[in-house]
Write an enzyme that holds these catalytic residues in place. Structure first.
Site: not given
Length: 274
Positions: A15-17, A143
């Site tokens: 999920f990093g991208h 974030r």
């Protein structure tokens, strides 16, 4: 400015991208994504219009850019080469921002490497002369909750925090946790897309020192409540650096090697698991 992100996620890719793209997307007012509907993808969690692609064909992407008149293409995808970027530029004239994690050649207007190890000089001869190179920790896409958490001095509830990304396809979290002393309280963070989730849940049930967090809303707080972090040599490293945490980085794929090498040179603890 109409902005299109070309990025993918899945239980295989991770999920990093997409996660870092969503942080960058907040800087623009008119955002869309173009993604392949892969198994375990985050498409449903992207709070912007998503164009679901039928193939990896660059021409499908080119046609989309032309039809929707996108002005900026942000590429965060290891499958798109420098030659693909040249073709996109030739066919559309769109402004291109390319993410890079491995010091590779790119044909773009803006090069973005958000890893702490990166320096602009790394890209001499690898990008066009007029390319704007944005490199290093000052460009990290982190974030907001991590910036808030960095101000908090939390009581430590856990001896160790383990996170090998959202999917952890190699099941390293279980392997690492099983090697730690059973007298230590261990938190493990993962997602519901982890293909090894049932094994992890069974492991947590059998060991009362394990706390398993699935799709946890505030990873920053969990990290800040732990004495030591054991994390993948990924974007988690930037988050750990921001929190000034005690951590060990695990390198288990090629695109993490540059980060792992830089950390080792700086005196941080690094382990390789291939």
């Amino acid at each position: 400015m109409k902005v299109l992100f070309r990025s993918d996620s899945s239980s295989q890719i991770g999920f990093g991208h997409i996660k870092r793209d969503l942080v960058l997307a907040k800087q623009y007012s008119d955002v869309s994504f173009a993604c392949l509907p892969l198994e375990g993808s985050l498409i449903d969690e992207i709070p912007y219009p998503v164009y679901e692609l039928d193939s990896e064909s660059i021409y499908e992407l080119i046609n989309l850019i032309k039809e929707e008149k996108f002005e900026l293409l942000i590429i965060d995808h290891y499958g798109i080469s420098v030659d693909d970027e040249k073709l996109i530029k030739l066919e559309t004239g769109v402004k291109i921002l390319s993410f890079d994690d491995e010091i590779k050649p790119h044909h773009c207007d803006i090069l973005l490497n958000v890893n702490a190890y990166a320096k602009a000089s790394d890209y001499e001869g690898l990008v066009p002369f007029k390319c704007e190179v944005r490199c290093g920790f000052s460009y990290a896409l982190i974030r907001e909750e991590f910036y808030q958490e960095a101000k908090e001095n939390r009581e430590k509830k856990y001896d160790f925090f383990i996170c090998m990304g959202g999917t952890d396809i190699k099941n390293l979290s279980l392997q690492i946790a099983s090697e730690l002393p059973k007298t230590k309280i261990i938190s493990i963070a993962t997602s519901s897309s982890n293909p090894n989730l049932k094994k992890l849940q069974k492991f947590a049930k059998l060991h009362n020192n394990i706390r398993l967090f699935i799709d946890h809303e505030n990873i920053a707080k969990l990290m800040n409540e732990s004495n030591k972090l054991i994390i993948s040599a990924s974007s988690l490293v930037n988050e750990a650096l921001l929190l000034k945490a005690n951590f060990k980085a695990i390198c288990y794929v090629k695109n993490q090697e540059s980060t792992a090498t830089w950390l080792a040179k700086k005196g941080y603890e690094v382990e390789y698991k291939y």
